[in-house]
Enzyme design. Structure first.
Site: not given
Ligand code: GRF
Length: 218
Positions: A105-106, A120, A122
């Site tokens: 978290i930032l 970000n 997700h």
């Molecule tokens: C991804 O699924 C992203 O959505 C989540 O962490 C994962 C990172 O995967 N926040 P990578 O390191 O980009 O392969």
């Protein structure tokens, strides 16, 4: 995903400089670098920063000739760690900070240095399934649909104004690996697209107006 059609008529723009923050495998960082190499993103990766020494993402970045920095997370003095992180990002004259599997978290102090320019990705349709195991949580809940969200970052976990979302169906025989593979495929397309829009000084049409007031509580 909704996209402002006027973007297609946009003229040449200055290229933005990106810091990509990672903690793990770095597949989203690679997808972003590849999209940039294909000329699909009006930005360049100035630096890849990891909070985890030896994260595979660092090797993958170095293989692509990208500058890499490690700022190992320091649980004992989190403010000092974050100050070092911000200093590394600022030292590379960065316009946009991309969290690509960055597991920290930032604080508001960090975010205030790049207002509305920290993004970000997700693997869920936020606000559903926030947190570190969104894929496992969606499977455990028996969700028939999950997806990917790209959002601006605030001080809460997986929270902030949503810039783009795309749904992914969950099939009854999905495993974590099969579902994750389909989610990653979407992430690898959606994140570069949104970074391109931000780099051009534009964001996708928001499903709700951008709320510039205080962060919400969960
Ligand atoms: C991804 O699924 C992203 O959505 C989540 O962490 C994962 C990172 O995967 N926040 P990578 O390191 O980009 O392969």
């Amino acid at each position: 995903m909704m996209v402002d059609p006027s973007l297609d008529r946009a003229g040449p723009v200055a290229r933005s400089r990106l810091a990509v923050l990672v903690s793990g495998t770095g597949s989203n960082m690679v997808a972003l670098a590849d999209a940039i190499a294909r000329g699909e993103v009006a930005a360049d990766i100035a630096v890849v920063v990891s909070d985890v020494a030896g994260a595979p993402a660092l090797d993958r970045a170095a293989e692509r000739g990208l500058a890499t920095v490690t700022v190992p997370f320091d649980r004992a003095d989190r403010p000092a760690w974050e100050s070092r992180l911000a200093a590394e990002v600022a030292a590379h004259d960065v316009d946009i900070v991309v969290l690509a599997g960055f597991m920290r978290i930032l604080s508001g102090a960090f975010l205030a240095r790049w207002p509305e320019r920290v993004v970000n990705v997700h693997p869920s349709l936020l606000p559903a399934f926030r947190g570190a195991d969104a894929v496992g949580d969606a499977l455990a809940a028996g969700a028939s649909v999950t997806g990917v969200t790209v959002h601006l970052v605030d001080e809460l976990v997986d929270h902030g104004p949503i810039l783009a979302q795309e749904a992914v169906d969950v099939s009854p025989d999905d495993t974590r690996d099969t579902l994750l593979a389909r989610l990653h495929a979407v992430e690898h397309r959606l994140l570069p697209h949104v970074v391109d829009l931000l780099a051009r000084g534009r964001v996708p049409d928001l499903p709700t107006p951008l709320d510039r007031s205080r962060p919400e509580t969960p």
